[in-house]
Design a protein around this motif. Structure first.
Motif, PDB file in Angstrom:
ATOM      1  N   ASN A 133       0.802  -1.223   0.000  1.00 31.40           N
ATOM      2  CA  ASN A 133       0.000   0.000   0.000  1.00 31.40           C
ATOM      3  C   ASN A 133       0.838   1.278   0.000  1.00 31.40           C
ATOM      4  OD1 ASN A 133      -2.420  -1.492   0.068  1.00 31.40           O
ATOM      5  ND2 ASN A 133      -2.368  -1.600   2.305  1.00 31.40           N
ATOM      6  N   GLY A 134       2.120   1.163  -0.397  1.00 43.44           N
ATOM      7  CA  GLY A 134       2.969   2.338  -0.404  1.00 43.44           C
ATOM      8  C   GLY A 134       3.582   2.660   0.938  1.00 43.44           C
ATOM      9  N   ARG A 135       3.681   1.649   1.815  1.00 38.46           N
ATOM     10  CA  ARG A 135       4.301   1.836   3.134  1.00 38.46           C
ATOM     11  C   ARG A 135       5.364   0.759   3.326  1.00 38.46           C
ATOM     12  NH1 ARG A 135       3.050   4.338   8.074  1.00 38.46           N
ATOM     13  NH2 ARG A 135       3.583   3.200   9.976  1.00 38.46           N
ATOM     14  N   THR A 136       6.473   1.137   3.955  1.00 45.82           N
ATOM     15  CA  THR A 136       7.561   0.210   4.214  1.00 45.82           C
ATOM     16  C   THR A 136       7.439  -0.340   5.629  1.00 45.82           C
ATOM     17  OG1 THR A 136       8.977   1.516   2.758  1.00 45.82           O
ATOM     18  CG2 THR A 136      10.072  -0.079   4.183  1.00 45.82           C
ATOM     19  N   ALA A 137       7.635  -1.634   5.779  1.00 44.32           N
ATOM     20  CA  ALA A 137       7.546  -2.285   7.081  1.00 44.32           C
ATOM     21  C   ALA A 137       8.670  -1.826   8.007  1.00 44.32           C
ATOM     22  CB  ALA A 137       7.596  -3.803   6.901  1.00 44.32           C
ATOM     23  N   ASP A 138       8.605  -2.257   9.262  1.00 39.46           N
ATOM     24  CA  ASP A 138       9.646  -1.938  10.241  1.00 39.46           C
ATOM     25  C   ASP A 138      10.883  -2.767   9.908  1.00 39.46           C
ATOM     26  OD1 ASP A 138      11.348  -1.668  12.405  1.00 39.46           O
ATOM     27  OD2 ASP A 138       9.750  -1.740  13.901  1.00 39.46           O
ATOM     28  N   MET A 139      11.732  -2.213   9.045  1.00 42.24           N
ATOM     29  CA  MET A 139      12.877  -2.973   8.564  1.00 42.24           C
ATOM     30  C   MET A 139      14.008  -3.049   9.580  1.00 42.24           C
ATOM     31  SD  MET A 139      11.725  -4.174   5.829  1.00 42.24           S
ATOM     32  CE  MET A 139      13.211  -5.047   5.390  1.00 42.24           C
ATOM     33  N   ASP A 140      13.977  -2.208  10.602  1.00 40.93           N
ATOM     34  CA  ASP A 140      14.940  -2.373  11.691  1.00 40.93           C
ATOM     35  C   ASP A 140      14.735  -3.720  12.372  1.00 40.93           C
ATOM     36  OD1 ASP A 140      16.100   0.059  11.200  1.00 40.93           O
ATOM     37  OD2 ASP A 140      15.193   1.078  12.927  1.00 40.93           O
ATOM     38  N   CYS A 141      13.494  -3.987  12.773  1.00 40.06           N
ATOM     39  CA  CYS A 141      13.192  -5.231  13.488  1.00 40.06           C
ATOM     40  C   CYS A 141      13.312  -6.443  12.575  1.00 40.06           C
ATOM     41  CB  CYS A 141      11.788  -5.154  14.105  1.00 40.06           C
ATOM     42  SG  CYS A 141      11.649  -3.942  15.443  1.00 40.06           S
ATOM     43  N   ILE A 142      12.852  -6.319  11.345  1.00 41.16           N
ATOM     44  CA  ILE A 142      12.973  -7.436  10.402  1.00 41.16           C
ATOM     45  C   ILE A 142      14.445  -7.725  10.133  1.00 41.16           C
ATOM     46  CG2 ILE A 142      12.531  -8.130   8.006  1.00 41.16           C
ATOM     47  CD1 ILE A 142       9.851  -6.612   8.217  1.00 41.16           C
ATOM     48  N   GLY A 143      15.233  -6.677   9.980  1.00 38.96           N
ATOM     49  CA  GLY A 143      16.665  -6.859   9.754  1.00 38.96           C
ATOM     50  C   GLY A 143      17.365  -7.526  10.928  1.00 38.96           C
ATOM     51  N   GLU A 144      16.923  -7.218  12.137  1.00 40.03           N
ATOM     52  CA  GLU A 144      17.517  -7.847  13.320  1.00 40.03           C
ATOM     53  C   GLU A 144      17.253  -9.349  13.327  1.00 40.03           C
ATOM     54  OE1 GLU A 144      15.908  -5.783  16.642  1.00 40.03           O
ATOM     55  OE2 GLU A 144      17.016  -3.917  16.219  1.00 40.03           O
ATOM     56  N   VAL A 145      16.020  -9.749  12.977  1.00 37.28           N
ATOM     57  CA  VAL A 145      15.703 -11.177  12.909  1.00 37.28           C
ATOM     58  C   VAL A 145      16.545 -11.853  11.830  1.00 37.28           C
ATOM     59  CG1 VAL A 145      13.893 -12.880  12.440  1.00 37.28           C
ATOM     60  CG2 VAL A 145      13.362 -10.833  13.786  1.00 37.28           C
ATOM     61  N   ALA A 146      16.652 -11.197  10.680  1.00 41.68           N
ATOM     62  CA  ALA A 146      17.447 -11.762   9.582  1.00 41.68           C
ATOM     63  C   ALA A 146      18.906 -11.938   9.993  1.00 41.68           C
ATOM     64  CB  ALA A 146      17.354 -10.861   8.354  1.00 41.68           C
ATOM     65  N   GLU A 147      19.467 -10.949  10.652  1.00 41.60           N
ATOM     66  CA  GLU A 147      20.871 -11.035  11.065  1.00 41.60           C
ATOM     67  C   GLU A 147      21.066 -12.123  12.123  1.00 41.60           C
ATOM     68  OE1 GLU A 147      24.478  -8.125  12.649  1.00 41.60           O
ATOM     69  OE2 GLU A 147      22.451  -7.319  12.320  1.00 41.60           O
ATOM     70  N   ARG A 148      20.127 -12.219  13.046  1.00 46.32           N
ATOM     71  CA  ARG A 148      20.253 -13.206  14.126  1.00 46.32           C
ATOM     72  C   ARG A 148      20.250 -14.629  13.603  1.00 46.32           C
ATOM     73  NH1 ARG A 148      17.255 -10.639  17.279  1.00 46.32           N
ATOM     74  NH2 ARG A 148      15.226 -11.587  16.867  1.00 46.32           N
ATOM     75  N   HIS A 149      19.515 -14.864  12.526  1.00 42.35           N
ATOM     76  CA  HIS A 149      19.372 -16.222  12.004  1.00 42.35           C
ATOM     77  C   HIS A 149      20.120 -16.438  10.684  1.00 42.35           C
ATOM     78  CE1 HIS A 149      16.378 -17.474  14.989  1.00 42.35           C
ATOM     79  NE2 HIS A 149      15.865 -16.255  14.883  1.00 42.35           N
ATOM     80  N   GLY A 150      20.883 -15.456  10.251  1.00 42.65           N
ATOM     81  CA  GLY A 150      21.642 -15.609   9.021  1.00 42.65           C
ATOM     82  C   GLY A 150      20.788 -15.713   7.779  1.00 42.65           C
TER      83      GLY A 150
END
Length: 371
Positions: A133-150
């Motif tokens: 809908n033209g909005r970006t998710a909370d990529m700080d938190c999503i990025g943290e999960v991605a980094e934690r789990h590789g």
């Protein structure tokens, strides 16, 4: 008053003279496939997004598949994504041989970072947030999960070109981001089209090969299996015109969204999207590709609006990807299903007038006043 959900002729009419000149120039030059307008558009789009490379492709669905392949996602892998998205997001995962695993959405209708951990298994390799809908998710938190789990991130930003989170453009948070240029999009062409953006030169090289039958761009040698999915030069010429005035179109959408918010914020039967935040320190800069609300007695409201000439839409027919029986997905997502049962899109595009917005809002007020 008749207020259609979208006026497709407006895609051409809003920049008719410049589009006609661009089309004539390309056609008279015989510049149809992989020509200068495409190369220029790719450079201009990359500069607009602040990335190293943009690669034009035939459509965003192919772009999602190419992004996943270039990121090394394949058979046996699992990819986390929301179900409140077009089926193309999940079909791209299936196309590379991976398994889509759906997570809940939050109140903003975007991937809920708090639900990501629940979906992670030993087979999880990627997260694919849909910037909806033209909005970006909370990529700080999503990025943290991605980094934690590789995990790698490949963004479905088909609806979010121009949207930003903490100053960064949607599509720039992972190894690749994908945009759609379907005519109804914020940057819409005159047919199908898409682009993959990346800061990774290897990802860019692989995507360029995948879109052109697996051929290496420099040598012409076939170096992998690919397909024909090139953004054609005619569409690129049109999109260059549209991109040159894109910020003006975003400003119009944000102004219209604010008008909706001011007119509807006191209606207790509705849940509205967050209004445009003009603070320079705001986390979110939304471009309002859509104006998706939640409504009590949604179907009754839609019928009433239709009687009064107002077009509305249920994204994906009102169902998440996991709710299509033929796909045989054994998941339940209570919060997503609750939101989808109430969600609907009101008209929002650059052809709308203030009077049309007011008409829509007045009819909504009338509907609930009758209850």
């Amino acid at each position: 008053m008749n207020v259609p959900f979208f006026r497709y002729p407006h895609v051409f009419a809003e920049a008719r003279g410049d589009i006609e000149r661009a089309l004539v120039r390309a056609v008279e030059a015989g510049a149809f496939i992989m020509q200068e307008d495409l190369r220029q558009f790719e450079r201009e789009l990359a500069a607009f997004c602040g990335v190293g490379w943009a690669i034009g492709v035939g459509n965003a669905t192919d772009g999602l598949e190419f992004g996943l392949r270039a990121a090394g996602i394949g058979p046996g892998d699992e990819v986390l994504l929301p179900s409140h998205t077009f089926v193309a997001t999940a079909s791209a995962v299936v196309a590379v041989g991976a398994t889509p695993v759906f997570v809940e959405i939050g109140p903003d209708h975007l991937m809920d970072p708090a639900d990501l951990e629940r979906g992670v298994t030993v087979r999880t390799r990627a997260i694919m947030p849909t910037q909806l809908n033209g909005r970006t998710a909370d990529m700080d938190c999503i990025g943290e999960v991605a980094e934690r789990h590789g995990l790698v991130i490949v963004e479905d930003s088909a609806q979010a070109l121009g949207s930003r989170f903490r100053g960064r453009m949607a599509g720039t948070f992972g190894v690749a981001g994908v945009y759609s240029f379907y005519p109804a999009k914020t940057l819409g062409g005159l047919g199908d089209g898409g682009a993959v953006i990346t800061d990774d030169p290897e990802v860019a090289r692989v995507v360029r090969e995948l879109r052109d039958h697996g051929r290496n761009e420099a040598t012409g040698e076939v170096v992998r299996w690919g397909r024909n999915s090139r953004l054609d030069n005619i569409q690129a010429a049109v999109l260059r015109v549209k991109l040159s005035r894109f910020n003006e179109r975003i400003a119009t959408r944000r102004r219209l969204a604010r008008r909706y918010h001011e007119r509807l914020k006191d209606v207790p039967h509705l849940v509205l999207p967050p209004p445009p935040d003009e603070s320079p320190r705001a986390a979110h800069f939304d471009v309002f590709q859509n104006y998706e609300i939640e409504a009590e007695d949604r179907d009754g409201l839609r019928a009433y609006l239709a009687e009064h000439g107002v077009g509305t839409l249920l994204q994906w027919g009102g169902r998440g990807v996991h709710q299509f029986p033929a796909l045989e997905i054994a998941q339940t997502l209570p919060r997503t299903e609750h939101i989808l049962a109430r969600a609907m899109l009101l008209p929002l595009n650059t052809s709308l007038t203030d009077a049309e917005i007011d008409h829509v809002c007045e009819r909504i007020g009338d509907f609930y006043a009758r209850r």
